[in-house]
Scaffold this active site. Structure first.
Site, PDB file in Angstrom:
ATOM      1  N   CYS A   1       0.819  -1.221   0.000  1.00  0.00           N
ATOM      2  CA  CYS A   1       0.000   0.000   0.000  1.00  0.00           C
ATOM      3  C   CYS A   1       0.849   1.266   0.000  1.00  0.00           C
ATOM      4  O   CYS A   1       0.296   2.369  -0.159  1.00  0.00           O
ATOM      5  CB  CYS A   1      -0.904   0.032   1.226  1.00  0.00           C
ATOM      6  SG  CYS A   1      -1.980  -1.385   1.445  1.00  0.00           S
TER       7      CYS A   1
ATOM      8  N   HIS B   1      -6.261   1.777   5.208  1.00  0.00           N
ATOM      9  CA  HIS B   1      -6.765   0.877   4.164  1.00  0.00           C
ATOM     10  C   HIS B   1      -7.360  -0.351   4.830  1.00  0.00           C
ATOM     11  O   HIS B   1      -6.668  -1.063   5.555  1.00  0.00           O
ATOM     12  CB  HIS B   1      -5.640   0.465   3.214  1.00  0.00           C
ATOM     13  CG  HIS B   1      -6.046  -0.603   2.240  1.00  0.00           C
ATOM     14  ND1 HIS B   1      -7.210  -0.524   1.502  1.00  0.00           N
ATOM     15  CD2 HIS B   1      -5.457  -1.785   1.885  1.00  0.00           C
ATOM     16  CE1 HIS B   1      -7.313  -1.589   0.727  1.00  0.00           C
ATOM     17  NE2 HIS B   1      -6.267  -2.377   0.947  1.00  0.00           N
TER      18      HIS B   1
ATOM     19  N   HIS C   1     -10.185  -3.867   4.474  1.00  0.00           N
ATOM     20  CA  HIS C   1     -10.898  -4.799   3.606  1.00  0.00           C
ATOM     21  C   HIS C   1     -12.327  -4.982   4.125  1.00  0.00           C
ATOM     22  O   HIS C   1     -12.853  -6.093   4.132  1.00  0.00           O
ATOM     23  CB  HIS C   1     -10.164  -6.135   3.552  1.00  0.00           C
ATOM     24  CG  HIS C   1      -8.884  -6.087   2.785  1.00  0.00           C
ATOM     25  ND1 HIS C   1      -8.076  -7.183   2.616  1.00  0.00           N
ATOM     26  CD2 HIS C   1      -8.268  -5.079   2.122  1.00  0.00           C
ATOM     27  CE1 HIS C   1      -7.008  -6.856   1.896  1.00  0.00           C
ATOM     28  NE2 HIS C   1      -7.104  -5.575   1.591  1.00  0.00           N
TER      29      HIS C   1
ATOM     30  N   HIS D   1     -12.562  -5.205  -3.258  1.00  0.00           N
ATOM     31  CA  HIS D   1     -11.292  -5.172  -2.518  1.00  0.00           C
ATOM     32  C   HIS D   1     -11.447  -4.496  -1.155  1.00  0.00           C
ATOM     33  O   HIS D   1     -11.209  -5.113  -0.123  1.00  0.00           O
ATOM     34  CB  HIS D   1     -10.250  -4.449  -3.383  1.00  0.00           C
ATOM     35  CG  HIS D   1      -8.892  -4.353  -2.781  1.00  0.00           C
ATOM     36  ND1 HIS D   1      -7.744  -4.254  -3.538  1.00  0.00           N
ATOM     37  CD2 HIS D   1      -8.461  -4.298  -1.497  1.00  0.00           C
ATOM     38  CE1 HIS D   1      -6.686  -4.180  -2.758  1.00  0.00           C
ATOM     39  NE2 HIS D   1      -7.098  -4.194  -1.505  1.00  0.00           N
TER      40      HIS D   1
ATOM     41  N   GLU E   1     -27.866  11.167   9.070  1.00  0.00           N
ATOM     42  CA  GLU E   1     -27.239  11.974  10.119  1.00  0.00           C
ATOM     43  C   GLU E   1     -25.728  11.767  10.207  1.00  0.00           C
ATOM     44  O   GLU E   1     -24.969  12.711  10.443  1.00  0.00           O
ATOM     45  CB  GLU E   1     -27.896  11.653  11.469  1.00  0.00           C
ATOM     46  CG  GLU E   1     -27.363  12.452  12.642  1.00  0.00           C
ATOM     47  CD  GLU E   1     -27.792  13.915  12.628  1.00  0.00           C
ATOM     48  OE1 GLU E   1     -27.264  14.682  13.449  1.00  0.00           O
ATOM     49  OE2 GLU E   1     -28.651  14.301  11.793  1.00  0.00           O
TER      50      GLU E   1
END
Length: 270
Positions: free
Chosen positions: A122, A140, A142, A230, A165
């Site tokens: 990443c 990040h 999943h 992903h 809201e």
């Protein structure tokens, strides 16, 4: 000041004992509970409990915006169990040249068990969020809710929802012509429409970089990018803002799945 972590995956006393194997400089560095490396560990355990980073998936990166050098970026390594991660397992990168200053492979073997650490796949995507949005942290996950939303909108390039809201927890962003930067001008309102771009997945994480950068540029009001089948990337001006945004967005994604199954439109017509 961070809230105390109540996770039971790691014995804190055992972690403190292991610090003695580090250099005096690193021992002192990691004693601070608010050190970025410690915060990554805390959040990884929390996110694991939320089923967001299971099976070594996902990742977190924090830029040391409150430290003496805000160009320092701490990144969790690839292929490790996130609920067991330790502060000395982080990669340390300095912007803007992306120079690696420290890796967990430099740490005494009694701590790493001779495991060969690899930088997170990443990393180029995290760096993109720092360079394009001046972010203080990038998350990040999943999340199954993120994945399901991209499946429900298989032919769409964006996800949108309004009149909920929880949207008020997210920032209202605008491009500043004078500074050339995306700046926060307040918080979103109940009646605002949240729009998050969706990019297509690739066989290798790093190959998402160009698509992520394009989405960030094309959606100046977004604080996240969904990756089809992903997961999701979420960023914020600080690690705690990124955490709030990630939690709020995941709530909205979960709600969107339920609304879709119930036949309720996600965007309310005026």
């Amino acid at each position: 000041m961070s809230a105390p972590c109540h996770c039971k995956h790691v014995d804190d006393s055992s972690s403190n004992d292991k610090l003695s194997a580090l250099s005096p400089e690193l021992q002192q560095e990691f004693k601070d509970p608010n050190h970025p490396a410690n915060l990554i560990c805390e959040l990884c355990r929390l996110f694991y409990d939320n089923n967001w980073v299971t099976g070594t998936g996902g990742g977190i990166s924090i830029r040391d915006v409150d430290g003496t050098n805000p160009n320092l970026v701490y990144i969790a390594p690839s292929g490790v169990q996130k609920e067991r991660i330790q502060p000395w397992e982080m990669f340390l990168v300095e912007l803007p040249d992306e120079k690696i200053l420290r890796t967990p492979n430099d740490i005494p073997k009694e701590l790493t068990k001779s495991y060969k650490y690899k930088p997170s796949a990443c990393t180029p995507l995290f760096i993109s969020c720092y360079t394009l949005r001046d972010a203080g942290a990038c998350i990040h996950t999943h999340s199954q809710h993120a994945v399901m939303v991209t499946l429900f909108f298989e032919n769409e390039k964006e996800f949108a929802i309004s009149h909920i809201e929880q949207i008020k927890a997210l920032p209202k962003l605008k491009y500043n012509d004078e500074t050339g930067k995306i700046e926060k001008i307040g918080s979103m309102e109940y009646y605002d429409k949240l729009v998050i771009p969706i990019i297509e997945n690739t066989p290798h994480e790093e190959d998402l970089t160009d698509s992520l950068q394009e989405a960030i540029k094309n959606y100046p009001g977004a604080s996240a990018v969904l990756v089809r089948r992903h997961g999701i990337y979420v960023w914020g001006e600080t690690v705690w803002k990124a955490k709030v945004y990630n939690e709020a967005i995941d709530y909205l994604l979960e709600l969107a799945v339920k609304m879709k199954l119930a036949g309720i439109p996600l965007v309310k017509q005026e």
